[in-house]
Design an enzyme around this catalytic site. Structure first.
Site, PDB file in Angstrom:
ATOM      1  N   THR A  52      33.674 -15.395  42.208  1.00  0.00           N
ATOM      2  CA  THR A  52      34.669 -14.462  41.552  1.00  0.00           C
ATOM      3  C   THR A  52      35.967 -15.070  41.739  1.00  0.00           C
ATOM      4  O   THR A  52      36.522 -15.151  42.910  1.00  0.00           O
ATOM      5  CB  THR A  52      34.825 -12.792  42.415  1.00  0.00           C
ATOM      6  N   LYS A  81      34.067  -8.434  35.394  1.00  0.00           N
ATOM      7  CA  LYS A  81      33.916  -8.116  36.929  1.00  0.00           C
ATOM      8  C   LYS A  81      35.172  -7.475  37.501  1.00  0.00           C
ATOM      9  O   LYS A  81      34.999  -6.552  38.013  1.00  0.00           O
ATOM     10  CB  LYS A  81      33.852  -9.615  37.514  1.00  0.00           C
ATOM     11  N   LYS A 107      40.336  -8.421  47.461  1.00  0.00           N
ATOM     12  CA  LYS A 107      40.327  -9.444  46.505  1.00  0.00           C
ATOM     13  C   LYS A 107      40.502  -9.050  45.109  1.00  0.00           C
ATOM     14  O   LYS A 107      41.214  -9.670  44.467  1.00  0.00           O
ATOM     15  CB  LYS A 107      39.467 -10.417  47.160  1.00  0.00           C
TER      16      LYS A 107
HETATM   17  P1  NAD Z   1      31.652 -17.400  51.650  1.00  0.00           P
HETATM   18  O1  NAD Z   1      33.061 -17.659  52.306  1.00  0.00           O
HETATM   19  O2  NAD Z   1      30.570 -16.801  52.707  1.00  0.00           O
HETATM   20  O3  NAD Z   1      31.228 -18.639  51.146  1.00  0.00           O
HETATM   21  C1  NAD Z   1      31.909 -19.559  50.288  1.00  0.00           C
HETATM   22  C2  NAD Z   1      31.435 -21.153  50.661  1.00  0.00           C
HETATM   23  O4  NAD Z   1      32.158 -21.840  50.084  1.00  0.00           O
HETATM   24  C3  NAD Z   1      31.945 -21.187  52.239  1.00  0.00           C
HETATM   25  O5  NAD Z   1      30.445 -21.708  53.059  1.00  0.00           O
HETATM   26  C4  NAD Z   1      32.576 -22.537  52.161  1.00  0.00           C
HETATM   27  O6  NAD Z   1      32.575 -23.414  53.158  1.00  0.00           O
HETATM   28  C5  NAD Z   1      32.392 -23.133  50.902  1.00  0.00           C
HETATM   29  N1  NAD Z   1      33.359 -24.030  50.334  1.00  0.00           N
HETATM   30  C6  NAD Z   1      34.708 -23.645  50.378  1.00  0.00           C
HETATM   31  N2  NAD Z   1      35.167 -24.921  49.395  1.00  0.00           N
HETATM   32  C7  NAD Z   1      34.340 -25.740  49.196  1.00  0.00           C
HETATM   33  C8  NAD Z   1      34.272 -26.995  48.797  1.00  0.00           C
HETATM   34  N3  NAD Z   1      35.406 -27.487  48.323  1.00  0.00           N
HETATM   35  N4  NAD Z   1      33.232 -27.814  48.707  1.00  0.00           N
HETATM   36  C9  NAD Z   1      32.088 -27.054  49.169  1.00  0.00           C
HETATM   37  N5  NAD Z   1      31.832 -25.941  49.685  1.00  0.00           N
HETATM   38  C10 NAD Z   1      33.021 -25.214  49.837  1.00  0.00           C
HETATM   39  O7  NAD Z   1      31.812 -16.457  50.582  1.00  0.00           O
HETATM   40  P2  NAD Z   1      30.611 -15.501  49.933  1.00  0.00           P
HETATM   41  O8  NAD Z   1      30.730 -14.138  50.387  1.00  0.00           O
HETATM   42  O9  NAD Z   1      29.657 -16.269  49.779  1.00  0.00           O
HETATM   43  O10 NAD Z   1      31.140 -15.303  48.455  1.00  0.00           O
HETATM   44  C11 NAD Z   1      31.319 -16.382  47.533  1.00  0.00           C
HETATM   45  C12 NAD Z   1      31.994 -15.926  46.153  1.00  0.00           C
HETATM   46  O11 NAD Z   1      31.115 -14.855  45.876  1.00  0.00           O
HETATM   47  C13 NAD Z   1      33.318 -15.278  46.326  1.00  0.00           C
HETATM   48  O12 NAD Z   1      34.099 -15.766  45.088  1.00  0.00           O
HETATM   49  C14 NAD Z   1      33.177 -13.826  46.403  1.00  0.00           C
HETATM   50  O13 NAD Z   1      34.292 -13.168  46.027  1.00  0.00           O
HETATM   51  C15 NAD Z   1      32.087 -13.565  45.466  1.00  0.00           C
HETATM   52  N6  NAD Z   1      31.235 -12.264  45.971  1.00  0.00           N
HETATM   53  C16 NAD Z   1      30.831 -11.807  47.106  1.00  0.00           C
HETATM   54  C17 NAD Z   1      30.213 -10.924  47.356  1.00  0.00           C
HETATM   55  C18 NAD Z   1      29.664 -10.533  48.666  1.00  0.00           C
HETATM   56  O14 NAD Z   1      29.408  -9.480  48.914  1.00  0.00           O
HETATM   57  N7  NAD Z   1      29.837 -11.650  49.756  1.00  0.00           N
HETATM   58  C19 NAD Z   1      30.037 -10.053  46.260  1.00  0.00           C
HETATM   59  C20 NAD Z   1      29.993 -10.535  45.073  1.00  0.00           C
HETATM   60  C21 NAD Z   1      30.655 -11.687  44.846  1.00  0.00           C
END
Ligand code: NAD
Length: 292
Positions: free
Chosen positions: A93, A168, A243
């Protein structure tokens, strides 16, 4: 079998990648956090040394990263490594402007691109029941659909580049505002001596009805499955709601849209987050609103 590079194996990325492995795909993964790589390996993902190594030879690249700056940095890093025609699906997102920049970077390198943010949370990611909101060409959408079907159950083509992100944040702005409205309704009912159940019985079938009330009721009792009955354990964390509301405000500013209730909701969620609510479900804002 399609070879898929999966970059960003966090709370969402890891279970999504696991579903692609279960569907028989060869998944090459990369993340910056060693613990997340360990989980990925246990799920059958082949862990690579960096993002470029994962992308080299892949037919499809999925990114699931925290914010626009991470997506743009990964797109820049791997651009030269991807073969022409590779499909890039960004399910993070992120802000609409960064999403459009990512599309432009991909197009410049001869790649197909789709923004495909999700709703459904960690539970939906694990169950393979996510909703994908997609932006990009008809060709990119058609190429991505078989992959997205392995991770989700509802897949909507919303329009051109950035349209998935736009859908979204518009949806989540409606959700944030409607949740606060429902919480205020219950807070007022409390002061007036009206029971939760009585308000629910009336409003859930009257003109006040909405998802925040009927499916996700923010007070315990009327909807037994809502987080209010479970100490406001997320669900959808208030930090993620904040966010998305901030992204909506950024988009409103850059497009000139007028969203006063969206702005107010962003401020209230910022206060709730700052006062200890960040890790709670977003419906927990009812406690903050009634001053508990
Ligand atoms: P998270 O922080 O658990 O995972 C993100 C991952 O990206 C981390 O493991 C981090 O180490 C990795 N990362 C960051 N920079 C990187 C790079 N340069 N190379 C490789 N890896 C890298 O977050 P999440 O909860 O998995 O959410 C991910 C996305 O999904 C976000 O944009 C969030 O807004 C969206 N989202 C999350 C949810 C939820 O319920 N968690 C629901 C809908 C959407």
């Amino acid at each position: 079998m399609t070879t898929i590079a999966f970059i960003g194996l966090g709370n969402m990325g890891n279970p999504m990648a696991a579903n692609l492995v279960k569907a028989g795909h060869d998944v090459l993964g990369f993340d910056l956090v060693p613990e997340n790589l360990k989980t990925a390996r246990a799920n059958g993902v082949t862990v690579m040394a960096d993002a470029a190594a994962a992308v080299k030879g892949a037919d499809v690249v999925v990114t699931m990263l925290p914010a626009g700056k991470h997506v743009l940095s990964v797109y820049e890093q791997v651009n030269g490594a991807a073969k022409k025609g590779t499909l890039f699906i960004d399910s993070s997102t992120i802000d609409v402007d960064s999403s459009r920049k990512a599309h432009a970077l991909a197009a410049h390198a001869g790649l197909l691109a789709l923004d495909a943010p999700v709703s459904g949370g960690v539970g939906g990611a694990a169950a393979g029941t996510l909703t994908f909101m997609c932006g990009g060409s008809a060709e990119a959408f058609a190429a991505a659909t078989p992959m997205l079907e392995k991770m989700g159950k509802k897949i909507v083509h919303c329009g051109e580049a950035g349209a998935g992100q736009a859908a979204k944040i518009c949806n989540n702005m409606i959700l944030g505002v409607s949740m606060i409205a429902v919480c205020e309704g219950f807070a007022l009912a409390e002061k007036l001596g009206l029971s939760y159940q009585a308000l629910f019985d009336v409003a859930s079938t009257a003109s006040g009805q909405c998802w925040s009330l009927t499916t996700y009721c923010p007070v315990p009792g009327p909807v037994p499955t809502s987080p209010a009955n479970n100490g406001y354990k997320p669900g959808f964390a208030a930090s993620l709601m904040l966010k998305d509301l901030m992204l909506a405000q950024e988009a409103a500013r850059s497009s000139g849209a007028v969203t006063p209730l969206g702005a107010e909701a962003a401020q209230l969620y910022a206060l709730f987050n700052a006062q200890g609510g960040a890790a709670k479900d977003f419906s927990g804002i009812v406690e903050f609103l009634r001053g508990a």
